[in-house]
Design a protein around this motif. Structure first.
Motif, mmCIF file in Angstrom:
data_model
loop_
_atom_site.group_PDB
_atom_site.id
_atom_site.type_symbol
_atom_site.label_atom_id
_atom_site.label_comp_id
_atom_site.label_asym_id
_atom_site.label_seq_id
_atom_site.Cartn_x
_atom_site.Cartn_y
_atom_site.Cartn_z
ATOM 1 N N VAL A 343 0.831 -1.207 0.000
ATOM 2 C CA VAL A 343 0.000 0.000 0.000
ATOM 3 C C VAL A 343 0.865 1.255 0.000
ATOM 4 O O VAL A 343 0.577 2.231 -0.716
ATOM 5 N N GLU A 344 1.927 1.250 0.775
ATOM 6 C CA GLU A 344 2.818 2.413 0.796
ATOM 7 C C GLU A 344 3.454 2.623 -0.574
ATOM 8 O O GLU A 344 3.590 3.759 -1.046
ATOM 9 N N LYS A 345 3.843 1.544 -1.213
ATOM 10 C CA LYS A 345 4.414 1.647 -2.559
ATOM 11 C C LYS A 345 3.353 2.128 -3.555
ATOM 12 O O LYS A 345 3.632 2.943 -4.440
ATOM 13 N N PHE A 346 2.140 1.639 -3.392
ATOM 14 C CA PHE A 346 1.028 2.048 -4.248
ATOM 15 C C PHE A 346 0.764 3.553 -4.127
ATOM 16 O O PHE A 346 0.546 4.248 -5.121
ATOM 17 N N LYS A 347 0.820 4.052 -2.903
ATOM 18 C CA LYS A 347 0.580 5.480 -2.693
ATOM 19 C C LYS A 347 1.645 6.330 -3.356
ATOM 20 O O LYS A 347 1.367 7.452 -3.805
ATOM 21 N N THR A 348 2.858 5.798 -3.451
ATOM 22 C CA THR A 348 3.953 6.545 -4.077
ATOM 23 C C THR A 348 3.902 6.447 -5.593
ATOM 24 O O THR A 348 3.993 7.462 -6.304
ATOM 25 N N GLU A 349 3.735 5.225 -6.102
ATOM 26 C CA GLU A 349 3.848 5.011 -7.544
ATOM 27 C C GLU A 349 2.537 5.239 -8.295
ATOM 28 O O GLU A 349 2.568 5.499 -9.504
ATOM 29 N N ARG A 350 1.407 5.137 -7.615
ATOM 30 C CA ARG A 350 0.113 5.384 -8.267
ATOM 31 C C ARG A 350 -0.678 6.404 -7.469
ATOM 32 O O ARG A 350 -1.844 6.203 -7.130
ATOM 33 N N ILE A 430 -3.347 -3.740 -5.525
ATOM 34 C CA ILE A 430 -2.651 -4.092 -4.277
ATOM 35 C C ILE A 430 -2.597 -5.599 -4.086
ATOM 36 O O ILE A 430 -1.517 -6.186 -3.877
ATOM 37 N N TYR A 431 -3.734 -6.263 -4.166
ATOM 38 C CA TYR A 431 -3.731 -7.712 -3.969
ATOM 39 C C TYR A 431 -3.090 -8.433 -5.156
ATOM 40 O O TYR A 431 -2.452 -9.480 -4.994
ATOM 41 N N GLY A 432 -3.260 -7.876 -6.364
ATOM 42 C CA GLY A 432 -2.597 -8.467 -7.520
ATOM 43 C C GLY A 432 -1.085 -8.399 -7.402
ATOM 44 O O GLY A 432 -0.369 -9.330 -7.798
ATOM 45 N N THR A 433 -0.579 -7.292 -6.857
ATOM 46 C CA THR A 433 0.870 -7.147 -6.652
ATOM 47 C C THR A 433 1.386 -8.186 -5.666
ATOM 48 O O THR A 433 2.466 -8.762 -5.848
ATOM 49 N N TYR A 434 0.611 -8.428 -4.603
ATOM 50 C CA TYR A 434 1.018 -9.438 -3.624
ATOM 51 C C TYR A 434 1.082 -10.818 -4.279
ATOM 52 O O TYR A 434 2.061 -11.569 -4.104
#
Length: 443
Positions: A343-350, A430-434
């Motif tokens: 989620v933290e990465k998602f907030k940064t990259e998207r 998020i879940y797809g990345t996991y």
């Protein structure tokens, strides 16, 4: 439901995945004819033929199915006519069991926001006390401070009735002759004033077979891996009988289909994943998690040995005009820790998407159906609690996404007019990345 299952299977195949279709025969009701509800004030000849064509001066209110009233799960069949003069008993919120005995051979009127458990409780009480019918009235118990979603639907200005099922496992025999409906607050108060407190009569006609069995389907798209270890994405493709089901759960099914399409493309680019990945949609969820329970029951030993995580997408949707909350939760801290970092990465990259949504993350590792534990209220439940083969086997791993502000939930109004497809990307990415990290070791 069967058409939706076949469509999903065909889509899985078109993405290049192998596809399966399981069919399970389960206890299920079938609505055979349109239900009817009305009340009538008798006229000049009401003592002889109340509210008939010869009862001059009578007046009738006929209520609209789906907007004024809806059947509840596993309602029975009845033909209660005005001339039967069946009384209606006000049972308040239904919590006083001694009141139910006095309602025998009448129609019980219960005011309350019934969920699955309380629907089951009051239907059992209706059966045990020989009621002729059961009506639950939906209303705003908060007095306007925090009305439930079905009391906020734009343009309605009242509380719209909605569908809920019952837990059939708690019945030795389902009552075949007790109609069970929910009415709006307006209709409920009218029945209270004019039938319970007045001289009007009520008519209820329902034609529901709740004594038999029906087939539910579970299609899956399969991306084979190097091992039998298994990741599953799931959602339910059925909806309540009285609603289109745009949010519940077209949102989840659409996300599962898009994930299947994207993972098939990733396999073409990256090669075979380490683990097998399945994309499944389940029938019969709304009536009692029938599809997922049966599917887990069939494959319990395999799941117990191989399931890494089941990811459930049920109403993973947020209507930004009403709020932006999305809740991600799981029952193992290790999974939730990974999701927190993603989620933290998602907030940064998207940030273009993430900045619009309030994403909360929780671990629910407590006991079943407790505030700190996983609820058994959607298709993740069997994957968590029903795969154990031996005493001491741990619960299965699951991750879930729930959205917010779907006021039209389980009503006639759950259509595409307020659908926000972008919100599905939050849980999908998020879940797809996991799952991608588990399968290929890449984020």
């Amino acid at each position: 439901e069967h058409a939706a299952a076949q469509s999903n299977k065909d889509n899985f195949t078109s993405f290049g995945l192998s596809a399966t279709m399981d069919s399970f025969t389960v206890k299920m009701f079938e609505i055979l004819d349109e239900p009817q509800l009305s009340i009538c004030a008798p006229g000049n000849f009401g003592s002889v033929a109340p509210c008939s064509t010869v009862d001059f001066g009578s007046s009738e209110d006929v209520f609209a199915h789906r907007t004024d009233f809806v059947l509840q799960g596993y309602s029975g069949t009845a033909d209660i006519r005005y001339q039967d003069r069946v009384d209606v008993t006000d049972l308040g919120n239904g919590s006083e069991e001694q009141d139910w005995a006095g309602a025998s051979r009448t129609i019980g009127l219960v005011f309350g926001q019934a969920g699955v458990t309380s629907n089951t409780d009051i239907f059992l009480l209706a059966q045990q006390n020989d009621l002729d019918g059961l009506i639950i009235v939906t209303f705003d118990a908060s007095g306007g401070e925090n009305p439930p979603g079905n009391c906020r639907i734009p343009g309605e200005n009242h509380c719209v009735p909605y569908f809920k099922s019952v837990d059939t496992t708690r019945f030795e025999n389902l009552p075949g002759g007790i109609p069970f409906i929910m009415v709006s607050d307006i209709v409920g108060n009218q029945i209270l004033d004019e039938v319970v407190g007045g001289s009007s009569l009520i008519s209820i006609r329902t034609d529901v077979d709740n004594q038999g069995e029906r087939d539910v389907k579970v299609p899956c798209g399969v991306l084979p891996g190097k091992t039998d270890k298994l990741i599953i994405f799931g959602a339910h493709h059925d909806t309540v009988y009285n609603g289109p089901g745009a949010i519940d759960d077209t949102s989840g099914s659409a996300t599962v289909l898009e994930l299947a399409r994207q993972f098939a493309k990733m396999a073409d680019e990256r090669g075979e994943p380490e683990y097998t990945i399945k994309f499944c949609t389940f029938g019969g969820e709304e009536e009692g998690l029938h599809g997922s329970k049966a599917w887990v029951g069939k494959y319990a030993e395999y799941l117990n040995e191989n399931l890494i995580v089941y990811i459930n997408l049920d109403m993973n949707h947020a209507d930004l005009e009403r709020g932006n909350g999305l809740t991600l939760f799981g029952n193992y801290q290790s999974d939730v820790d990974h999701i927190t970092r993603i989620v933290e990465k998602f907030k940064t990259e998207r940030s273009d998407i993430a900045s619009k949504y309030d994403i909360s993350i929780n671990v629910k590792s407590g006991a079943k159906n407790t505030p700190t534990g996983m609820p058994y209220n959607s298709d993740h439940g069997p994957f968590v609690y029903d795969i154990a083969q031996d005493e001491g086997d741990p619960n299965g791993h699951a991750l879930v996404c729930y959205g917010s502000n779907s006021w039209e939930y389980h009503t006639y109004a759950d259509d595409m007019s307020h659908f926000n497809e972008e919100s599905l990307a939050v849980s999908g990415i998020i879940y797809g990345t996991y799952a991608r990290w588990l399968a290929w070791g890449e984020v």
